[in-house]
Scaffold this active site. Structure first.
Site, mmCIF file in Angstrom:
data_model
loop_
_atom_site.group_PDB
_atom_site.id
_atom_site.type_symbol
_atom_site.label_atom_id
_atom_site.label_comp_id
_atom_site.label_asym_id
_atom_site.label_seq_id
_atom_site.Cartn_x
_atom_site.Cartn_y
_atom_site.Cartn_z
ATOM 1 N N LEU A 31 -1.252 -9.939 6.357
ATOM 2 C CA LEU A 31 -0.504 -10.511 7.592
ATOM 3 C C LEU A 31 0.093 -9.746 8.416
ATOM 4 O O LEU A 31 0.016 -9.736 9.455
ATOM 5 C CB LEU A 31 0.799 -11.068 6.841
ATOM 6 C CG LEU A 31 0.567 -12.543 5.714
ATOM 7 C CD1 LEU A 31 1.917 -12.896 5.361
ATOM 8 C CD2 LEU A 31 0.074 -13.481 6.539
ATOM 9 N N ARG A 89 0.849 -4.855 8.950
ATOM 10 C CA ARG A 89 0.795 -3.508 8.858
ATOM 11 C C ARG A 89 1.759 -2.913 9.548
ATOM 12 O O ARG A 89 2.003 -3.196 10.757
ATOM 13 C CB ARG A 89 -0.491 -2.837 8.910
ATOM 14 C CG ARG A 89 -1.652 -3.378 8.024
ATOM 15 C CD ARG A 89 -3.001 -2.352 8.540
ATOM 16 N NE ARG A 89 -4.229 -2.971 7.784
ATOM 17 C CZ ARG A 89 -4.993 -4.162 8.033
ATOM 18 N NH1 ARG A 89 -4.661 -4.804 9.164
ATOM 19 N NH2 ARG A 89 -5.910 -4.310 7.010
ATOM 20 N N GLY A 90 2.694 -2.116 8.746
ATOM 21 C CA GLY A 90 3.725 -1.438 9.561
ATOM 22 C C GLY A 90 4.266 -0.104 8.966
ATOM 23 O O GLY A 90 3.319 0.222 8.072
ATOM 24 N N PHE A 134 6.360 0.580 7.007
ATOM 25 C CA PHE A 134 6.706 0.621 5.464
ATOM 26 C C PHE A 134 5.569 0.067 4.538
ATOM 27 O O PHE A 134 5.639 0.104 3.556
ATOM 28 C CB PHE A 134 7.817 -0.229 5.278
ATOM 29 C CG PHE A 134 9.038 0.147 5.987
ATOM 30 C CD1 PHE A 134 9.754 1.278 5.835
ATOM 31 C CD2 PHE A 134 9.561 -0.561 7.105
ATOM 32 C CE1 PHE A 134 10.940 1.786 6.518
ATOM 33 C CE2 PHE A 134 10.659 -0.040 7.643
ATOM 34 C CZ PHE A 134 11.437 1.148 7.633
ATOM 35 N N GLY A 135 4.404 -0.222 5.089
ATOM 36 C CA GLY A 135 3.223 -0.572 4.294
ATOM 37 C C GLY A 135 2.754 -1.894 4.731
ATOM 38 O O GLY A 135 2.944 -2.393 5.897
ATOM 39 N N LYS A 142 5.260 -7.702 0.344
ATOM 40 C CA LYS A 142 5.265 -6.273 1.029
ATOM 41 C C LYS A 142 5.034 -4.957 0.150
ATOM 42 O O LYS A 142 5.696 -4.947 -0.831
ATOM 43 C CB LYS A 142 6.303 -5.900 1.941
ATOM 44 C CG LYS A 142 6.581 -4.823 2.648
ATOM 45 C CD LYS A 142 7.866 -4.616 3.241
ATOM 46 C CE LYS A 142 7.736 -5.261 4.616
ATOM 47 N NZ LYS A 142 6.793 -5.155 5.578
ATOM 48 N N ASP A 156 14.595 -0.552 13.410
ATOM 49 C CA ASP A 156 13.298 -0.856 13.650
ATOM 50 C C ASP A 156 13.381 -2.364 14.194
ATOM 51 O O ASP A 156 12.629 -3.281 14.066
ATOM 52 C CB ASP A 156 12.224 -0.575 12.839
ATOM 53 C CG ASP A 156 10.847 -0.868 13.595
ATOM 54 O OD1 ASP A 156 10.618 -0.505 14.797
ATOM 55 O OD2 ASP A 156 9.713 -0.841 12.779
#
Length: 620
Positions: A300, A302-303, A305-306, A322, A421
């Site tokens: 879904l 990517r960021g 944190f993973g 996540k 964030d």
């Protein structure tokens, strides 16, 4: 003349009957209003100039037009939200007459006295939140009759006595009775078996029972001569095996340190299911099946944190999984569990509810409900062809909902949570396009070996507050800055940082570009073209004002999120903006006089339609 008198008498009789009918109608239809009037009379505001009960007019036929009261289509009261309203006084037994009430929110006030037994008559009640008051006396045993109750927060009061056993029959999902004066045993049956000591901390309660100690074998007798020889031989064999095993162990350790995109099942993951409060501990196998082995087609997003994967559990429910990427430290497992539980205690309509987690020696996974409409960022800039754009009323509602969620993190969590964030990509949208703040608490979770406020800077270019970028120190005002930039994303539909703007010799930072456009008085060029002109100019102006107040370079000058919520609700934006204009005119040439529309009630139209959609602090 006689005829005239007859007509007058007939008219008087008609008026009398009409008044009598209206009075009868009011008395019959206003039992709930009378109950709330009793509550109003029992409470007083610590801020008379902003008395939240001022609109509670007992002469009206229904309380459904009162602020902070929500009704269903049948004009029955379903929600009373007076959280953080600077109220003092006592609760009244008449509250038990609100038989359709689902949410009673009175947290963060100065309410004294006892909890009325009559609250046990509120059979539809889902959430009772009396956190952070000065309530004393026992927890009423009558609360055990509330079969639909799922969310009970009575922490940070002065409650005494024992926990009523009747509560164990209620299927609670969230329970917090910490920081009181309760005594006696902690029940271990029913839903209470799911909760950990954090729900009961700082009382005089008996500790939760410890698991039975592992049985130990009796001490063996000293070895005989033959046994000694065998032991020596065994030791030599073990030493030889160890000699060959060391390289294999080192190789396995090296593999474990390398970042992998593979998942390995290990025996520790097959431990019996563990619950942290209302959280479920999933096995890795469950999540592998749910996500088709974490297939790339289910990614879904990517960021920092993973990755986040879409999954379908065995019961058919859709979830977002996540997979965190972080450096594990000694003792990190226990700290991770503690922080996960703290995140799960943040329950609000505008916060993404943590459903469960998975923890193995190699993996950390968080499981959330799946948000059908994705993120604000995806709706603004990545919507599939044929899907309608976010209209202006939805964008206004998103601005308010996300502000409420952030204000709750800052002011109403037992341990303040700073997001770090805040951006359009982290504001999710449910089936009804209600704004849901996601990824909160993860910054602290990923730095659980760091006990200081100063940590590695986490955030997204264009959203990071200047003081956070320069010093690494974050605060709630860091989130306010990110929220202000997110408002500009809502208005313009553009990214906070976009190199493509260089093609037009524009600033790559959205905030700087907006300020330049405003200097040229080109308000219409700011608004997202996807709206096709279907917006109210005065409303855009006011949301820009809010964004600029939130993104001031000085953190001290930015409003708190709770102040942002109040201004969005129509209280004080014009005054705050005018004050800022006087101080910042040489720097920010956005002429307030050029946009003379001063009203701010657009954000909360005083109508039942929006009030009915207002869910300030219930569980999702």
């Amino acid at each position: 003349m006689t005829s005239s008198k007859m007509e007058q008498r007939s008219l008087l009789c008609f008026l009398y009957l009409l008044l009598l009918f209206n009075f009868t109608l009011r008395v019959a239809g206003n039992a709930e209003g009378d109950a709330l009037t009793q509550l109003k009379n029992s409470l007083s505001s610590g801020d008379p100039a902003n008395n939240v009960l001022q609109s509670w007019d007992a002469t009206l036929v229904t309380p459904c037009t009162w602020f902070h009261v929500t009704c269903n289509p049948e004009n029955k009261v379903t929600r009373v939200d007076l959280g953080n309203a600077k109220l003092s006084g006592k609760l009244v037994p008449e509250l038990g007459q609100l038989l359709n009430l689902q949410y009673l929110e009175l947290y963060s006030n100065n309410i004294t006295g006892e909890i009325p037994e009559e609250l046990g008559d509120l059979v539809e009640l889902v959430s009772l939140d009396l956190y952070a008051n000065s309530i004393s006396g026992p927890i009423p045993s009558s609360l055990g009759k509330l079969g639909k109750l799922r969310f009970l927060r009575l922490n940070n009061n002065s409650l005494s006595g024992e926990i009523p056993m009747t509560l164990t029959s209620v299927q609670l999902q969230v329970l917090d009775i910490s920081n009181n004066r309760l005594s006696g045993d902690i029940p271990v049956n029913g839903s209470f078996s799911l909760f950990t000591p954090i729900s009961f901390a700082n009382n005089s309660l008996t500790d939760l029972p410890e698991p039975p100690p592992t049985s130990t074998s009796p001490t063996p007798p000293p070895p005989s001569g033959g046994q000694m020889t065998a032991a020596i031989a065994g030791g030599v064999a073990a030493g030889a095996a160890l000699l060959f095993a060391v390289p294999a162990i080192a190789f396995a350790w090296w593999l474990r340190r390398k970042p992998q995109d593979h998942f390995f099942d290990v025996p520790a993951e097959e431990d019996p299911e563990v619950h942290l409060g209302q959280l479920k501990r999933f096995t890795l196998r469950e999540l592998l099946v749910a996500t088709d082995n974490f297939s790339n087609k289910n990614v879904l997003g990517r960021g920092g944190f993973g990755k986040v994967y879409k999954g379908r559990l065995a019961d058919g429910n859709l979830v977002a999984v996540k997979r965190l990427k972080e450096e594990r430290t000694k003792g990190g497992e226990l700290q991770f569990q503690t922080e996960v539980e703290m995140i799960s205690m943040a329950v609000h309509r505008n916060l993404l509810r943590l459903r469960g987690f998975c923890m193995t020696p190699t993996e950390r996974l968080l499981v959330y409900p799946y948000m059908a409409n994705g993120s604000v960022a995806s709706c603004l800039r990545e919507r599939p062809e044929g899907n309608p754009a976010l209209d202006w009323p939805k964008r206004k509602h998103i601005a308010l909902g996300s502000a409420r969620g952030l204000a709750y993190l800052h002011d109403h969590c037992d341990q303040k949570i700073i997001h770090r964030d805040v951006k359009a990509a982290n504001i999710l949208l449910d089936e009804e396009f209600e704004a849901v703040v996601g990824d909160f608490g993860l910054a602290k979770l990923m730095n659980y070996n760091d006990s200081h406020v100063t940590t590695a800077v986490r955030g997204t270019i264009g959203h990071i507050a200047p003081e956070y970028l320069s010093t690494g120190k974050s605060s709630e005002k860091t989130d306010v800055f990110g929220y202000g930039v997110m408002l500009l994303e809502l208005i313009t539909g553009q990214k906070a940082f976009d190199l493509a703007r260089l093609a037009n010799d524009d600033d790559i930072m959205l905030l700087d570009w907006v300020k330049e456009v405003l200097k040229e008085k080109k308000l219409e060029s700011l608004v997202d073209a996807e709206l096709e002109g279907k917006y109210v100019e005065t409303e855009v102006e006011q949301l820009i004002q809010m964004a600029l107040l939130c993104t001031q370079s000085s953190a001290m000058e930015r409003p708190k999120m709770s102040e942002v919520v109040r201004m969005l609700e129509g209280d004080g934006l014009a005054e705050r903006w005018e004050e800022w204009q006087k101080e910042e005119m040489p720097i920010h040439d956005f002429n307030y006089q050029a946009y003379p529309h001063a009203g701010t009630d657009w954000l909360i139209p005083y109508s039942n339609s929006l009030i009915e959609n207002d869910y300030p602090s219930g569980p999702r």
